[in-house]
Scaffold this motif. Structure first.
Motif, PDB file in Angstrom:
ATOM      1  N   SER A 104       0.809  -1.222   0.000  1.00 38.10           N
ATOM      2  CA  SER A 104       0.000   0.000   0.000  1.00 38.10           C
ATOM      3  C   SER A 104       0.842   1.272   0.000  1.00 38.10           C
ATOM      4  CB  SER A 104      -0.961  -0.011   1.187  1.00 38.10           C
ATOM      5  OG  SER A 104      -1.744   1.164   1.201  1.00 38.10           O
ATOM      6  N   PRO A 105       1.798   1.455   0.924  1.00 36.67           N
ATOM      7  CA  PRO A 105       2.631   2.668   0.860  1.00 36.67           C
ATOM      8  C   PRO A 105       3.518   2.707  -0.374  1.00 36.67           C
ATOM      9  CG  PRO A 105       3.438   1.190   2.567  1.00 36.67           C
ATOM     10  CD  PRO A 105       2.111   0.643   2.122  1.00 36.67           C
ATOM     11  N   PHE A 106       3.936   1.540  -0.845  1.00 29.88           N
ATOM     12  CA  PHE A 106       4.727   1.481  -2.066  1.00 29.88           C
ATOM     13  C   PHE A 106       3.946   2.069  -3.241  1.00 29.88           C
ATOM     14  CE2 PHE A 106       5.509  -0.954  -5.991  1.00 29.88           C
ATOM     15  CZ  PHE A 106       6.847  -0.660  -6.216  1.00 29.88           C
ATOM     16  N   GLU A 107       2.703   1.633  -3.413  1.00 27.55           N
ATOM     17  CA  GLU A 107       1.874   2.153  -4.495  1.00 27.55           C
ATOM     18  C   GLU A 107       1.633   3.643  -4.333  1.00 27.55           C
ATOM     19  OE1 GLU A 107      -0.806  -1.778  -5.674  1.00 27.55           O
ATOM     20  OE2 GLU A 107      -1.572  -0.337  -4.213  1.00 27.55           O
ATOM     21  N   ALA A 108       1.361   4.076  -3.113  1.00 27.90           N
ATOM     22  CA  ALA A 108       1.121   5.504  -2.868  1.00 27.90           C
ATOM     23  C   ALA A 108       2.342   6.334  -3.234  1.00 27.90           C
ATOM     24  CB  ALA A 108       0.742   5.724  -1.400  1.00 27.90           C
ATOM     25  N   HIS A 109       3.514   5.807  -2.922  1.00 30.67           N
ATOM     26  CA  HIS A 109       4.742   6.556  -3.184  1.00 30.67           C
ATOM     27  C   HIS A 109       5.035   6.625  -4.677  1.00 30.67           C
ATOM     28  CE1 HIS A 109       8.418   8.501  -1.985  1.00 30.67           C
ATOM     29  NE2 HIS A 109       9.162   7.606  -2.627  1.00 30.67           N
ATOM     30  N   VAL A 110       4.836   5.516  -5.381  1.00 33.51           N
ATOM     31  CA  VAL A 110       5.049   5.508  -6.830  1.00 33.51           C
ATOM     32  C   VAL A 110       4.168   6.553  -7.502  1.00 33.51           C
ATOM     33  CG1 VAL A 110       4.675   4.147  -8.933  1.00 33.51           C
ATOM     34  CG2 VAL A 110       5.856   3.121  -6.987  1.00 33.51           C
ATOM     35  N   VAL A 111       2.903   6.628  -7.105  1.00 32.03           N
ATOM     36  CA  VAL A 111       1.974   7.595  -7.696  1.00 32.03           C
ATOM     37  C   VAL A 111       2.350   9.014  -7.307  1.00 32.03           C
ATOM     38  CG1 VAL A 111      -0.419   8.397  -7.697  1.00 32.03           C
ATOM     39  CG2 VAL A 111       0.074   5.959  -7.897  1.00 32.03           C
ATOM     40  N   ARG A 112       2.713   9.223  -6.039  1.00 38.44           N
ATOM     41  CA  ARG A 112       3.103  10.566  -5.578  1.00 38.44           C
ATOM     42  C   ARG A 112       4.244  11.114  -6.432  1.00 38.44           C
ATOM     43  NH1 ARG A 112       2.614  13.049  -0.661  1.00 38.44           N
ATOM     44  NH2 ARG A 112       1.972  11.097   0.342  1.00 38.44           N
ATOM     45  N   LEU A 113       5.243  10.297  -6.660  1.00 36.13           N
ATOM     46  CA  LEU A 113       6.393  10.752  -7.433  1.00 36.13           C
ATOM     47  C   LEU A 113       6.042  10.951  -8.900  1.00 36.13           C
ATOM     48  CD1 LEU A 113       7.862  10.172  -4.794  1.00 36.13           C
ATOM     49  CD2 LEU A 113       9.665   9.054  -6.110  1.00 36.13           C
ATOM     50  N   ALA A 114       5.278  10.024  -9.462  1.00 41.68           N
ATOM     51  CA  ALA A 114       4.936  10.139 -10.877  1.00 41.68           C
ATOM     52  C   ALA A 114       4.141  11.407 -11.147  1.00 41.68           C
ATOM     53  CB  ALA A 114       4.144   8.908 -11.322  1.00 41.68           C
ATOM     54  N   LYS A 115       3.247  11.765 -10.250  1.00 41.25           N
ATOM     55  CA  LYS A 115       2.458  12.988 -10.424  1.00 41.25           C
ATOM     56  C   LYS A 115       3.315  14.244 -10.300  1.00 41.25           C
ATOM     57  CE  LYS A 115      -2.127  11.225  -9.248  1.00 41.25           C
ATOM     58  NZ  LYS A 115      -3.300  11.316  -8.341  1.00 41.25           N
ATOM     59  N   ALA A 116       4.461  14.109  -9.643  1.00 37.94           N
ATOM     60  CA  ALA A 116       5.396  15.236  -9.530  1.00 37.94           C
ATOM     61  C   ALA A 116       6.381  15.277 -10.695  1.00 37.94           C
ATOM     62  CB  ALA A 116       6.152  15.169  -8.211  1.00 37.94           C
ATOM     63  N   GLY A 117       6.300  14.298 -11.595  1.00 41.04           N
ATOM     64  CA  GLY A 117       7.187  14.274 -12.749  1.00 41.04           C
ATOM     65  C   GLY A 117       8.421  13.422 -12.579  1.00 41.04           C
ATOM     66  N   VAL A 118       8.394  12.491 -11.611  1.00 32.05           N
ATOM     67  CA  VAL A 118       9.538  11.605 -11.350  1.00 32.05           C
ATOM     68  C   VAL A 118       9.116  10.166 -11.607  1.00 32.05           C
ATOM     69  CG1 VAL A 118      11.100  10.725  -9.572  1.00 32.05           C
ATOM     70  CG2 VAL A 118      10.576  13.171  -9.666  1.00 32.05           C
ATOM     71  N   ASN A 119       9.876   9.471 -12.444  1.00 32.73           N
ATOM     72  CA  ASN A 119       9.543   8.108 -12.844  1.00 32.73           C
ATOM     73  C   ASN A 119      10.201   7.074 -11.935  1.00 32.73           C
ATOM     74  OD1 ASN A 119       8.073   9.019 -15.169  1.00 32.73           O
ATOM     75  ND2 ASN A 119      10.031   9.395 -16.168  1.00 32.73           N
ATOM     76  N   PRO A 120       9.612   5.868 -11.822  1.00 36.87           N
ATOM     77  CA  PRO A 120      10.109   4.888 -10.856  1.00 36.87           C
ATOM     78  C   PRO A 120      11.165   3.933 -11.383  1.00 36.87           C
ATOM     79  CG  PRO A 120       8.031   4.129 -11.759  1.00 36.87           C
ATOM     80  CD  PRO A 120       8.309   5.470 -12.404  1.00 36.87           C
ATOM     81  N   LEU A 121      12.119   3.646 -10.512  1.00 38.71           N
ATOM     82  CA  LEU A 121      13.056   2.541 -10.694  1.00 38.71           C
ATOM     83  C   LEU A 121      12.842   1.607  -9.505  1.00 38.71           C
ATOM     84  CD1 LEU A 121      16.836   2.714 -11.583  1.00 38.71           C
ATOM     85  CD2 LEU A 121      15.974   1.156  -9.856  1.00 38.71           C
ATOM     86  N   LEU A 122      12.545   0.354  -9.769  1.00 32.78           N
ATOM     87  CA  LEU A 122      12.187  -0.593  -8.720  1.00 32.78           C
ATOM     88  C   LEU A 122      13.306  -1.611  -8.491  1.00 32.78           C
ATOM     89  CD1 LEU A 122       8.555  -1.341  -9.950  1.00 32.78           C
ATOM     90  CD2 LEU A 122       9.362   0.582  -8.565  1.00 32.78           C
ATOM     91  N   ALA A 123      13.438  -2.042  -7.231  1.00 36.45           N
ATOM     92  CA  ALA A 123      14.402  -3.092  -6.866  1.00 36.45           C
ATOM     93  C   ALA A 123      15.835  -2.704  -7.204  1.00 36.45           C
ATOM     94  CB  ALA A 123      14.035  -4.426  -7.526  1.00 36.45           C
ATOM     95  N   GLY A 124      16.144  -1.421  -7.054  1.00 35.56           N
ATOM     96  CA  GLY A 124      17.520  -0.966  -7.194  1.00 35.56           C
ATOM     97  C   GLY A 124      18.219  -0.985  -5.849  1.00 35.56           C
ATOM     98  N   SER A 125      19.280  -0.222  -5.705  1.00 35.19           N
ATOM     99  CA  SER A 125      20.006  -0.187  -4.433  1.00 35.19           C
ATOM    100  C   SER A 125      19.134   0.384  -3.322  1.00 35.19           C
ATOM    101  CB  SER A 125      21.285   0.649  -4.578  1.00 35.19           C
ATOM    102  OG  SER A 125      22.136   0.099  -5.549  1.00 35.19           O
ATOM    103  N   MET A 126      18.499   1.517  -3.565  1.00 34.75           N
ATOM    104  CA  MET A 126      17.611   2.113  -2.574  1.00 34.75           C
ATOM    105  C   MET A 126      16.421   1.203  -2.289  1.00 34.75           C
ATOM    106  SD  MET A 126      16.920   4.711  -0.552  1.00 34.75           S
ATOM    107  CE  MET A 126      18.026   6.018  -1.082  1.00 34.75           C
TER     108      MET A 126
END
Length: 351
Positions: free
Chosen positions: A43-65
């Motif tokens: 749930s927080p993962f999905e919320a965070h992905v959407v929050r960033l995408a709406k701000a103009g930042v695209n997701p990279l998943l399962a990286g170092s962070m």
């Protein structure tokens, strides 16, 4: 949209030509875990992905962070599917997903690339394993063979991930990266978490030359080779070197700020009137990046908890941030200045 067949074994069609990684800002999304069990907290993962995408930042998943090294194959694909599902549900259907697919061997790395593609990833980012760094670090041909084979076998474009700190000190030089870019048509970029601006400039001198595209065409013509920084403290200089943005952990904390800085940096190349504002914002971001990056994954998660109400702890054996260190981070002038700008800019986005 064209469908380039079925990848993997689960019957999921991957539209490899519909979404591609373009110049811009990408954030390595943290993986959130449930307290106690350390199970994925979606749930927080999905919320965070959407929050960033709406701000103009695209997701990279399962990286170092995202603690990709701590995730099973199934957990990685679960995150990719969840991100694609929530992005599409929010109407963000054109937002691409980069997936970390680095592993110990070439064989497993290729396997992860295929699984990521089947789950809905649009590009893979691959780091060399540091376990045998004593052999690999000085073996140019072995390093080139690794990315050559992975990119040949991957059904989606592959980004080189150069991060000596997470690869046992393996640090690709500009010569190796440029040669790989020329020789491997399914390579679509490099992330330079080495923070070497000179290296970035040398690579861009080849990649961003108008002749590169015709001399060394990509397997997917819509997915050009991008040169991306691994930090945001040199976004303005990198724009003038003809680079293409950054993949940066700081964008988790201040997505609107980093997206705005990228816009200003790009605009300032042709419009010097915006350069002073770009330089001002670059200074705030550079100081914030320097301070917050030192706190690592646990520090970023702490700040997300303070700002957005989710974050939690890293998966063991990574330790949580010490309480005194966390408070000092939150009260640091560099953090305060960055959070102030982020709140101002995100407020404008929402109004």
């Amino acid at each position: 949209m064209a469908v380039n067949g079925i990848n993997g074994t689960n019957g999921v069609a991957h539209r490899s030509s519909s979404r591609v990684v373009k110049p811009g800002i990408y954030a390595p999304i943290p993986t959130f875990f449930k307290p106690g069990s350390e199970d994925l907290d979606i749930s927080p993962f999905e919320a965070h992905v959407v929050r960033l995408a709406k701000a103009g930042v695209n997701p990279l998943l399962a990286g170092s962070m995202g603690e990709g090294h701590h995730l099973t194959h199934r957990e990685r694909t679960t995150l990719i599917r969840a991100a694609r599902r929530v992005l599409d549900a929010e109407g963000l259907t054109e937002v691409p997903i980069i997936a970390g697919t680095g592993a110990g061997s070439t064989r497993e790395t290729v396997e992860l690339c295929k699984e990521a593609a089947a789950a809905g990833a649009d590009s893979a980012i691959v780091i060399a394993s540091g376990y045998f760094a004593g052999v690999l670090a000085g073996h140019k041909q072995a390093l080139k063979a690794f990315w050559r084979e992975v990119s040949q076998e991957s059904p989606i474009p592959v980004i080189i991930y150069n991060y000596p700190g997470a690869a046992g000190g393996i640090d690709l030089d500009s010569e190796i990266i440029t040669e790989l870019a020329c020789e491997c048509p399914n390579l679509s970029g490099v992330k330079l978490t080495c923070g070497n601006v000179g290296k970035l400039t040398r690579i861009c001198a080849t990649i961003s030359d108008p002749s590169f595209e015709s001399l060394y065409p990509r397997k997917n013509p819509k997915a050009p080779f991008l040169v991306l920084g691994g930090f945001t403290d040199f976004l303005v200089p990198s724009a003038f070197a003809n680079a293409h943005g950054a993949i940066t952990g700081l964008a988790n904390v201040a997505p609107a700020t980093i997206a705005r800085l990228f816009q200003l940096a790009e605009a300032s190349v042709s419009d010097r009137s915006v350069l002073p504002e770009a330089q001002r914002l670059q200074g705030i971001v550079a100081r914030g990046d320097f301070t917050i990056a030192k706190a690592g994954i646990s520090g970023t998660k702490f700040l997300l908890e303070k700002l957005y109400g989710y974050g939690g702890l890293p998966r063991k054996p990574l330790p949580p941030i010490d309480a005194d260190v966390a408070q000092a981070l939150w009260e640091h002038p560099d953090t305060i200045a960055l959070v102030k700008v982020e709140r101002e800019l995100s407020g404008k986005l929402q109004s």
